[in-house]
Scaffold this motif. Sequence first.
Motif, short mmCIF file in Angstrom:
data_model
loop_
_atom_site.label_atom_id
_atom_site.label_comp_id
_atom_site.label_asym_id
_atom_site.label_seq_id
_atom_site.Cartn_x
_atom_site.Cartn_y
_atom_site.Cartn_z
N HIS A 149 -9.30 -0.81 -15.20
CA HIS A 149 -8.88 0.16 -16.23
C HIS A 149 -9.48 1.53 -15.96
O HIS A 149 -8.79 2.57 -16.09
CB HIS A 149 -9.31 -0.35 -17.60
N GLN A 150 -10.76 1.57 -15.58
CA GLN A 150 -11.41 2.84 -15.29
C GLN A 150 -10.77 3.54 -14.09
O GLN A 150 -10.55 4.76 -14.11
CB GLN A 150 -12.90 2.63 -15.04
N LYS A 151 -10.44 2.78 -13.06
CA LYS A 151 -9.80 3.38 -11.89
C LYS A 151 -8.41 3.89 -12.23
O LYS A 151 -7.97 4.93 -11.70
CB LYS A 151 -9.73 2.35 -10.76
N THR A 152 -7.68 3.19 -13.10
CA THR A 152 -6.36 3.65 -13.53
C THR A 152 -6.48 4.96 -14.30
O THR A 152 -5.69 5.90 -14.09
CB THR A 152 -5.68 2.59 -14.40
N GLU A 153 -7.46 5.05 -15.20
CA GLU A 153 -7.66 6.28 -15.96
C GLU A 153 -8.07 7.43 -15.05
O GLU A 153 -7.61 8.57 -15.23
CB GLU A 153 -8.75 6.06 -17.02
N ILE A 154 -8.91 7.14 -14.06
CA ILE A 154 -9.32 8.19 -13.11
C ILE A 154 -8.12 8.68 -12.31
O ILE A 154 -7.96 9.88 -12.07
CB ILE A 154 -10.43 7.66 -12.19
N ALA A 155 -7.23 7.75 -11.90
CA ALA A 155 -6.03 8.14 -11.16
C ALA A 155 -5.12 9.03 -12.01
O ALA A 155 -4.55 10.01 -11.52
CB ALA A 155 -5.28 6.89 -10.69
N LYS A 156 -4.97 8.69 -13.30
CA LYS A 156 -4.16 9.53 -14.20
C LYS A 156 -4.74 10.92 -14.35
O LYS A 156 -4.03 11.93 -14.29
CB LYS A 156 -4.05 8.86 -15.57
N LYS A 157 -6.06 10.99 -14.54
CA LYS A 157 -6.71 12.29 -14.68
C LYS A 157 -6.60 13.10 -13.39
O LYS A 157 -6.42 14.32 -13.43
CB LYS A 157 -8.18 12.10 -15.07
N MET A 158 -6.73 12.42 -12.24
CA MET A 158 -6.63 13.11 -10.96
C MET A 158 -5.22 13.66 -10.75
O MET A 158 -5.04 14.77 -10.22
CB MET A 158 -7.00 12.14 -9.83
N LYS A 159 -4.21 12.89 -11.17
CA LYS A 159 -2.82 13.34 -11.04
C LYS A 159 -2.57 14.56 -11.91
O LYS A 159 -1.92 15.53 -11.47
CB LYS A 159 -1.89 12.19 -11.43
N ALA A 160 -3.09 14.56 -13.14
CA ALA A 160 -2.94 15.71 -14.03
C ALA A 160 -3.68 16.92 -13.48
O ALA A 160 -3.19 18.06 -13.58
CB ALA A 160 -3.45 15.37 -15.43
N TYR A 161 -4.85 16.69 -12.88
CA TYR A 161 -5.61 17.80 -12.29
C TYR A 161 -4.87 18.41 -11.11
O TYR A 161 -4.82 19.65 -10.97
CB TYR A 161 -6.99 17.30 -11.87
N GLU A 162 -4.29 17.56 -10.24
CA GLU A 162 -3.54 18.07 -9.09
C GLU A 162 -2.30 18.84 -9.56
O GLU A 162 -1.94 19.87 -8.97
CB GLU A 162 -3.14 16.90 -8.18
N LYS A 163 -1.65 18.34 -10.61
CA LYS A 163 -0.48 19.05 -11.16
C LYS A 163 -0.87 20.43 -11.67
O LYS A 163 -0.18 21.43 -11.41
CB LYS A 163 0.15 18.21 -12.28
N GLN A 164 -1.98 20.49 -12.41
CA GLN A 164 -2.47 21.78 -12.91
C GLN A 164 -2.84 22.70 -11.75
O GLN A 164 -2.58 23.92 -11.79
CB GLN A 164 -3.67 21.55 -13.82
N LYS A 165 -3.43 22.14 -10.71
CA LYS A 165 -3.83 22.93 -9.55
C LYS A 165 -2.61 23.53 -8.85
O LYS A 165 -2.63 24.71 -8.45
CB LYS A 165 -4.62 22.03 -8.58
#
Length: 295
Positions: free
Chosen positions: A76-92
Amino acid sequence: MTRHGKNCTAGAVYTYYEKKKDTAVSGYGTQSLRLSKDAIKDFDCCCLSLQPCKDPIITPDGYIYEKEAILEYILHQKTEIAKKMKAYEKQKNIKKVELAELAKAEKESKVKAFLEKELTIVSKPLNPFSSRGGESQAGPSTQASQQEQDKQLPSFWIPSLTPEAKASILSKPDKTVYCPMSGRPLKMKDLIPVKFLPVDEKLERVQLITKQERYICAVTRDALGNSVPCAVLRPSGAVVTMECVEKLIKLDMVDPINGVKLAEKDIIAIQRGGTGFAGSGVKLEAKESRPVMQA
């Protein structure tokens, strides 16, 4: 001698009981409560599900988890980290496009300013009675209307004039999974299987859970519980008492179950709950800080 009633209000002294009762009712002051044995987790229970473990594993810090529960937590933690990383890359990427557009607009504004300056250069004298460049000068009515438009506030009920909320800036997420109890980095390769030795091998799981003393030391056959400090030997996963570790195992530093040489890090002390008594060495008091009335 007369008897003293707890709810007697005619006394000249503000008793401790009255103070404690008024504190609980008023909502002010710090409240403290001593935890009983029912509020403390057993040493062999999972730190996530708080139930006796069927397939226990232990972290290097000594916290016991059910294997299914801790693996689900890590996933679950790795899934949440992947979601946050995807949102960060999109913002970038969006920010990168915006910077490119700003650079392009700045370049175009420089070119436009240069062309405007080029157009102001003339070879014949200008007529002082006419407007520069053939443009009509703005009258006072035009300036007044422009000032009124600048003073207008956005209307929240008109879609075209509704102000837009800016998206919050996301920081780069941490890719490390942390232990829910110790807060230290947790990896799957660090999880060590634990092999409890039951009191009776013939007992089923339900019968074993209902017993007060469920497991015994793998070497001395002493009963294990929250009042008995225990440790897990990493090579074999056997659970032994700390008394056995100090008096027997540390003499030659060899695992008595499989004969493997031990190091200090291979002896993992189990984090236990408590017994409800102050002598267990565990903090058994819960406190709630509330507002304090000051004179």
